[in-house]
Motif scaffolding. Structure first.
Motif, PDB file in Angstrom:
ATOM      1  N   UNK B 113      14.053   8.253  -1.038  1.00  0.00           N
ATOM      2  CA  UNK B 113      13.950   7.869  -2.440  1.00  0.00           C
ATOM      3  C   UNK B 113      13.153   6.600  -2.645  1.00  0.00           C
ATOM      4  N   UNK B 114      12.949   5.856  -1.589  1.00  0.00           N
ATOM      5  CA  UNK B 114      12.198   4.607  -1.692  1.00  0.00           C
ATOM      6  C   UNK B 114      10.695   4.851  -1.698  1.00  0.00           C
ATOM      7  N   UNK B 115       9.932   3.852  -2.178  1.00  0.00           N
ATOM      8  CA  UNK B 115       8.478   4.085  -2.335  1.00  0.00           C
ATOM      9  C   UNK B 115       7.732   4.104  -1.011  1.00  0.00           C
ATOM     10  N   UNK B 116       8.303   3.563   0.044  1.00  0.00           N
ATOM     11  CA  UNK B 116       7.646   3.596   1.359  1.00  0.00           C
ATOM     12  C   UNK B 116       8.087   4.804   2.185  1.00  0.00           C
ATOM     13  N   UNK B 117       9.095   5.508   1.693  1.00  0.00           N
ATOM     14  CA  UNK B 117       9.679   6.594   2.495  1.00  0.00           C
ATOM     15  C   UNK B 117       8.699   7.745   2.745  1.00  0.00           C
ATOM     16  N   UNK B 118       7.920   8.151   1.734  1.00  0.00           N
ATOM     17  CA  UNK B 118       6.950   9.228   2.014  1.00  0.00           C
ATOM     18  C   UNK B 118       5.979   8.841   3.129  1.00  0.00           C
ATOM     19  N   UNK B 119       5.537   7.584   3.132  1.00  0.00           N
ATOM     20  CA  UNK B 119       4.626   7.124   4.189  1.00  0.00           C
ATOM     21  C   UNK B 119       5.325   7.170   5.547  1.00  0.00           C
ATOM     22  N   UNK B 120       6.582   6.748   5.551  1.00  0.00           N
ATOM     23  CA  UNK B 120       7.361   6.776   6.803  1.00  0.00           C
ATOM     24  C   UNK B 120       7.462   8.213   7.318  1.00  0.00           C
ATOM     25  N   UNK B 121       7.757   9.128   6.408  1.00  0.00           N
ATOM     26  CA  UNK B 121       7.893  10.536   6.806  1.00  0.00           C
ATOM     27  C   UNK B 121       6.577  11.071   7.361  1.00  0.00           C
ATOM     28  N   UNK B 122       5.477  10.750   6.692  1.00  0.00           N
ATOM     29  CA  UNK B 122       4.156  11.218   7.142  1.00  0.00           C
ATOM     30  C   UNK B 122       3.863  10.676   8.537  1.00  0.00           C
ATOM     31  N   UNK B 123       4.127   9.390   8.708  1.00  0.00           N
ATOM     32  CA  UNK B 123       3.862   8.767  10.014  1.00  0.00           C
ATOM     33  C   UNK B 123       4.728   9.393  11.104  1.00  0.00           C
ATOM     34  N   UNK B 124       6.003   9.603  10.793  1.00  0.00           N
ATOM     35  CA  UNK B 124       6.906  10.156  11.795  1.00  0.00           C
ATOM     36  C   UNK B 124       6.513  11.591  12.158  1.00  0.00           C
ATOM     37  N   UNK B 125       6.049  12.309  11.163  1.00  0.00           N
ATOM     38  CA  UNK B 125       5.629  13.692  11.420  1.00  0.00           C
ATOM     39  C   UNK B 125       4.448  13.701  12.394  1.00  0.00           C
ATOM     40  N   UNK B 126       3.499  12.832  12.129  1.00  0.00           N
ATOM     41  CA  UNK B 126       2.325  12.745  13.000  1.00  0.00           C
ATOM     42  C   UNK B 126       2.736  12.344  14.413  1.00  0.00           C
ATOM     43  N   UNK B 127       3.611  11.354  14.501  1.00  0.00           N
ATOM     44  CA  UNK B 127       4.067  10.858  15.805  1.00  0.00           C
ATOM     45  C   UNK B 127       4.759  11.968  16.584  1.00  0.00           C
ATOM     46  N   UNK B 128       5.611  12.705  15.883  1.00  0.00           N
ATOM     47  CA  UNK B 128       6.353  13.769  16.557  1.00  0.00           C
ATOM     48  C   UNK B 128       5.418  14.897  16.967  1.00  0.00           C
TER      49      UNK B 128
END
Lengths: 348, 263
Positions: B113-128
């Motif tokens: 729900x936070x404004x940085x969360x989508x970026x975190x999700x995108x980064x984590x997806x790439x990392x994984x």
């Protein structure tokens, strides 16, 4: 010597009641409430409660000599310990290790799955904290023949050896997260030997009992001074710097425990050496509570986290209810189901 | 007595330590999460430096230069100086960064729900997806949480950690937590304290103490908060100290807990 000529063993109600108190303190010390409540009073309470496992070691040593010394058979002794200590340990390590693997802890520790299982069994594993005690106490059991032989020596010589081991305890610290049974053994051994010593030399034990109040006042005064000093000078809680890094550094907590243990022994042997049914019941379940209470406290903590509860005094009551009440309920149910086999599985 | 006991025990225990040694990684991979100072919001843009790379939006590795690809703002960061320090100290042969900071974020912004969360999700997806392993995750955040309840901050931080570990499959990465709870003239002591406590709760395996950004005064900053060139270099050195400290503590921990006996 004929069995009937052997002196009859007296039932140690004082030690039994002390065991009940000690297990209550162990449960309290693992409650998150005191850890997270960061004020001087909470730190003082934690100083009293921390490392109370040492009292258990003292009791274990005392009972070892009291029960086994007269007709000791090492093979039978080890067989009993494997059945009633090691087997319950394996029983609890299975879900604990499985939980660790489920939470991918082996990755945090940079181990393969087999490596994590082997390591956990050796050190008691990182999931259920109190299980570190079992690999260490197994090392104590290995030393029993030598210790019982030692008790036939001159009490002064044994006393000197005891003092040396107490100094070792006073100038060492626990290994990192207690995850090394060998250094834990070095750190805590003096308490095991203390129990054996007092059981072996009843003249000394009787002197302590005869002057119990004076011994207790003296010991508790030293303990209180150490507690106040450690808490006000930010020596407690101590950082987890391990055994080797802190070797030779004065351990106020452990030194305080030496005096607290002496005070409790004196007071219980003198003033609480009568049968108390409720304490006796808790003492009989103490080993089982020791194994299982952390599972319930972790469950309570998870629930609190999910429900976003703040760590208030009401939350502490819930922790106690789960940790203590949950353990007692589980053990009663398990004993009903397992009957005579319960000691092999749950330790009581 | 203290010295005698130490000496004797070192001799006795030396055998168990013969097989163990501090593990010096050849390539160090570092993920950075935080707010403006952890991003490109600082004054000086450092150029390409040998053996210091960064991860791109597609997961490839390219030479690093300011502004770093994933992070906010268009200025400079402290990461090239950190890389240079790590190389100078022979702590790595190559350093790879992936700073994903977002300026002005409070800790709740890194949660769902936070404004940085989508970026975190995108980064984590790439990392994984690219199976990228990070040796360290540097956390540099806190000034936007002035007045946040310390317990709330603690729980939120642990929630971010759980999310990153799960989504990015980064359970083996060590977190280094900087002390950063304000900018010049206004620091929140309670947040600073909880950041210390989070690191101190472990400080051997998963969480380690990072540099204290609060201690850098106005001389190290260009706008009262974000860093000037000297400040970026200073923080780079302080981060290198923290990483060195973390590696040493972790090595000692692994030896003493007998982890080095197992694979």
């Amino acid at each position: 010597m004929h069995a009937s000529a052997l002196p009859k063993r007296t039932y140690l109600y004082g030690i039994e009641n002390l065991r009940a108190l000690a297990i209550c303190m162990v449960v309290l010390t693992h409650c998150q409430y005191f850890v997270l409540l960061d004020n001087i009073y909470a730190r003082f309470i934690r100083f009293v409660l921390s490392d109370v496992t040492a009292v258990f070691l003292f009791i274990s040593g005392f009972l070892l000599h009291h029960i086994e010394a007269q007709k000791f058979n090492y093979k039978n002794f080890l067989a009993k310990k494997i059945k009633f200590v090691f087997l319950p340990y394996i029983f609890y390590m299975i879900p604990a290790t499985a939980a660790g693997l489920f939470m991918h802890q082996h990755e945090s520790y940079q181990l393969t799955i087999p490596g994590y299982i082997e390591w956990s069994l050796l050190v008691g594993g990182p999931v259920i904290g109190p299980l570190w005690f079992i690999p260490m106490i197994m090392l104590c059991f290995v030393t029993v023949p030598a210790l019982l032989r030692m008790t036939r020596m001159n009490p002064w010589i044994v006393g000197i050896i005891l003092c040396i081991t107490l100094l070792v305890s006073a100038f060492t610290h626990r290994p990192y997260r207690s995850l090394n049974p060998f250094t834990s053994f070095i750190h805590f051994f003096s308490f095991y030997l203390s129990g054996i010593y007092l059981s072996s030399f009843p003249k000394i034990a009787n002197k302590i009992k005869a002057h119990a109040l004076a011994v207790a006042i003296f010991s508790l005064s030293i303990f209180t001074i150490l507690a106040i000093y450690a808490v006000t000078h930010h020596l407690f809680p101590e950082p987890d710097d391990g055994f080797m890094t802190t070797l030779g550094d004065f351990n106020a907590l452990m030194t305080g425990k030496i005096f607290l243990c002496l005070a409790l022994y004196a007071l219980f042997e003198r003033y609480a050496c009568v049968h108390r049914p409720h304490l006796s019941h808790i003492a009989s379940l103490s080993f089982g509570i020791f194994f299982v209470h952390q599972f319930f406290l972790i469950a309570a903590d998870r629930i609190a986290t999910q429900l976003q509860w703040e760590y208030t005094s009401e939350w502490f009551m819930i922790e106690l209810f789960f940790g203590f009440g949950g353990s007692l309920l589980y053990l009663h149910v398990a004993k009903r189901i397992l009957k005579k086999r319960s000691k092999y599985v749950i330790g009581c | 007595m203290s010295l005698a006991v130490k000496s004797l025990s070192l001799i006795i225990f030396s055998l168990s330590y013969l097989t163990a040694h501090a593990e010096e990684p050849k390539n160090l991979r570092i993920l950075v999460i935080g707010q403006s100072i952890s991003s490109n919001c600082n004054q000086y843009r450092f150029p390409v430096s040998p053996h210091i790379d960064q991860i791109t939006l597609t997961g490839t590795e390219v030479p690093a230069k300011d502004p770093m690809i994933w992070a906010d703002c268009t200025g400079g960061s402290m990461w090239i100086p950190l890389g240079q320090e790590l190389l100078a100290r022979h702590m790595a042969e190559r350093v790879v960064f992936m700073p994903i900071g977002v300026a002005g974020t409070a800790i709740r912004d890194w949660l769902p729900g936070g404004r940085a969360y989508p970026k975190l999700q995108t980064a984590m997806r790439l990392i994984r997806d690219h199976k990228i392993h990070f040796d360290f995750i540097l956390w540099h955040q806190g000034s936007s949480d002035y007045g946040t309840s310390p317990l709330k901050y603690r729980e939120s931080f642990l929630s971010v950690v759980r999310d990153v570990r799960k989504q990015g499959n980064l359970r083996g990465s060590k977190w280094i937590i900087a002390r950063h709870s304000g900018c010049v003239g206004r620091f929140d002591p309670a947040i600073w304290k909880v950041q210390n406590q989070l690191a101190a709760s472990d400080n051997n395996l998963n969480f380690f103490t990072g540099p204290d950004n609060n201690l850098l005064g106005a001389a190290w900053r260009f706008d009262g908060c974000n860093l000037n060139k000297a400040g970026q270099e200073r923080m780079g050195a302080l981060w290198a100290d923290s990483i060195q400290h973390a590696l040493a503590r972790n090595a000692r921990f692994r030896r003493e807990t007998l982890l080095t006996w197992f694979h």
